[in-house]
Design a protein around this motif. Structure first.
Motif, mmCIF file in Angstrom:
data_model
loop_
_atom_site.group_PDB
_atom_site.id
_atom_site.type_symbol
_atom_site.label_atom_id
_atom_site.label_comp_id
_atom_site.label_asym_id
_atom_site.label_seq_id
_atom_site.Cartn_x
_atom_site.Cartn_y
_atom_site.Cartn_z
ATOM 1 N N GLY A 1 0.813 -1.209 0.000
ATOM 2 C CA GLY A 1 0.000 0.000 0.000
ATOM 3 C C GLY A 1 0.841 1.250 0.000
ATOM 4 O O GLY A 1 2.044 1.210 -0.269
ATOM 5 N N LEU A 2 0.184 2.361 0.298
ATOM 6 C CA LEU A 2 0.828 3.679 0.336
ATOM 7 C C LEU A 2 1.080 4.060 1.792
ATOM 8 O O LEU A 2 0.173 3.963 2.634
ATOM 9 N N VAL A 3 2.306 4.490 2.075
ATOM 10 C CA VAL A 3 2.660 4.872 3.441
ATOM 11 C C VAL A 3 3.589 6.074 3.381
ATOM 12 O O VAL A 3 4.342 6.240 2.409
ATOM 13 N N GLN A 4 3.533 6.907 4.394
ATOM 14 C CA GLN A 4 4.409 8.076 4.447
ATOM 15 C C GLN A 4 5.816 7.672 4.877
ATOM 16 O O GLN A 4 5.994 6.652 5.557
ATOM 17 N N PRO A 5 6.817 8.460 4.497
ATOM 18 C CA PRO A 5 8.183 8.183 4.973
ATOM 19 C C PRO A 5 8.224 8.093 6.488
ATOM 20 O O PRO A 5 7.582 8.889 7.188
ATOM 21 N N GLY A 6 8.948 7.094 6.979
ATOM 22 C CA GLY A 6 9.018 6.852 8.413
ATOM 23 C C GLY A 6 7.958 5.895 8.927
ATOM 24 O O GLY A 6 8.014 5.468 10.089
ATOM 25 N N GLY A 7 7.000 5.566 8.088
ATOM 26 C CA GLY A 7 5.916 4.687 8.481
ATOM 27 C C GLY A 7 6.282 3.211 8.387
ATOM 28 O O GLY A 7 7.430 2.854 8.089
ATOM 29 N N SER A 8 5.282 2.368 8.643
ATOM 30 C CA SER A 8 5.481 0.921 8.668
ATOM 31 C C SER A 8 4.421 0.209 7.838
ATOM 32 O O SER A 8 3.298 0.703 7.695
ATOM 33 N N LEU A 9 4.806 -0.943 7.315
ATOM 34 C CA LEU A 9 3.891 -1.852 6.645
ATOM 35 C C LEU A 9 4.313 -3.275 6.965
ATOM 36 O O LEU A 9 5.496 -3.532 7.233
ATOM 37 N N ARG A 10 3.358 -4.184 6.906
ATOM 38 C CA ARG A 10 3.654 -5.597 7.100
ATOM 39 C C ARG A 10 3.132 -6.377 5.905
ATOM 40 O O ARG A 10 1.940 -6.337 5.615
ATOM 41 N N ALA B 1 11.601 6.595 0.870
ATOM 42 C CA ALA B 1 11.123 6.685 -0.509
ATOM 43 C C ALA B 1 11.783 5.628 -1.391
ATOM 44 O O ALA B 1 11.154 5.067 -2.287
ATOM 45 N N GLU B 2 13.057 5.344 -1.124
ATOM 46 C CA GLU B 2 13.776 4.363 -1.940
ATOM 47 C C GLU B 2 13.332 2.924 -1.706
ATOM 48 O O GLU B 2 13.775 2.019 -2.411
ATOM 49 N N ASP B 3 12.454 2.704 -0.739
ATOM 50 C CA ASP B 3 11.875 1.373 -0.543
ATOM 51 C C ASP B 3 10.686 1.133 -1.479
ATOM 52 O O ASP B 3 10.167 0.010 -1.527
ATOM 53 N N GLY C 1 5.427 -15.116 -6.149
ATOM 54 C CA GLY C 1 4.094 -14.560 -6.046
ATOM 55 C C GLY C 1 3.855 -13.542 -7.142
ATOM 56 O O GLY C 1 4.749 -13.251 -7.952
ATOM 57 N N GLN C 2 2.666 -12.967 -7.149
ATOM 58 C CA GLN C 2 2.302 -12.030 -8.214
ATOM 59 C C GLN C 2 2.816 -10.621 -7.948
ATOM 60 O O GLN C 2 2.824 -9.787 -8.847
ATOM 61 N N GLY C 3 3.240 -10.371 -6.726
ATOM 62 C CA GLY C 3 3.785 -9.061 -6.374
ATOM 63 C C GLY C 3 2.760 -8.163 -5.717
ATOM 64 O O GLY C 3 1.568 -8.228 -6.023
ATOM 65 N N THR C 4 3.239 -7.319 -4.816
ATOM 66 C CA THR C 4 2.386 -6.333 -4.161
ATOM 67 C C THR C 4 3.138 -4.997 -4.131
ATOM 68 O O THR C 4 4.325 -4.950 -3.809
ATOM 69 N N GLN C 5 2.432 -3.929 -4.488
ATOM 70 C CA GLN C 5 3.065 -2.614 -4.600
ATOM 71 C C GLN C 5 3.213 -1.964 -3.228
ATOM 72 O O GLN C 5 2.253 -1.894 -2.457
ATOM 73 N N VAL C 6 4.397 -1.473 -2.958
ATOM 74 C CA VAL C 6 4.666 -0.662 -1.772
ATOM 75 C C VAL C 6 5.133 0.706 -2.253
ATOM 76 O O VAL C 6 6.113 0.800 -2.999
ATOM 77 N N THR C 7 4.416 1.738 -1.855
ATOM 78 C CA THR C 7 4.766 3.101 -2.237
ATOM 79 C C THR C 7 4.980 3.935 -0.986
ATOM 80 O O THR C 7 4.093 4.005 -0.127
#
Length: 116
Positions: A10-19, A87-89, A107-113
């Motif tokens: 998904g979309l996350v701000q710099p400094g944020g987290s995703l799992r 951002a470079e992630d 896998g089919q891939g998942t977008q991280v922005t």
């Protein structure tokens, strides 16, 4: 036929987290290792992290200290906890797994922005 299904991008701000999560189906054998790769536009696909069935982990230098890979209690599941995102992630993240060291699956891939 082994299938890998990712979720959690998904979309996350710099400094944020995703799992990110990846669950495999189609085999009774333990997939080993399991891991995550990523690819951004104009760049080659690169290893982010992988983990063996015994729990040994390997990380790209660019994510050490920020990302954590783990295997779930359910068979053939793998997670990628991503903290302090930059951002470079930004990339498409792919789940990867090997079956009896002879066949590789994606896998089919998942977008991280990562963007403000």
């Amino acid at each position: 036929q082994v299938q890998l299904v990712e979720s959690g991008g998904g979309l996350v701000q710099p400094g944020g987290s995703l799992r990110l999560s990846c669950a495999a189906s189609g085999t009774v054998f333990s997939l080993n290792p399991m891991g995550w790769y990523r690819q951004s536009p104009g760049k080659e696909r690169e290893l982010v992290a992988d983990i063996t069935s015994g729990g040994r982990t390997n990380y790209a230098d660019s994510v050490k200290g920020r990302f954590t890979i783990s295997r779930g209690n359910a068979k053939n599941t793998v997670y990628l906890q991503m903290n302090s995102l930059k951002a470079e992630d930004t990339a498409v993240y792919y789940c990867n797994a090997w079956l009896i060291s002879t066949r590789e699956y994606w896998g089919q891939g998942t977008q991280v922005t990562v963007s403000s």
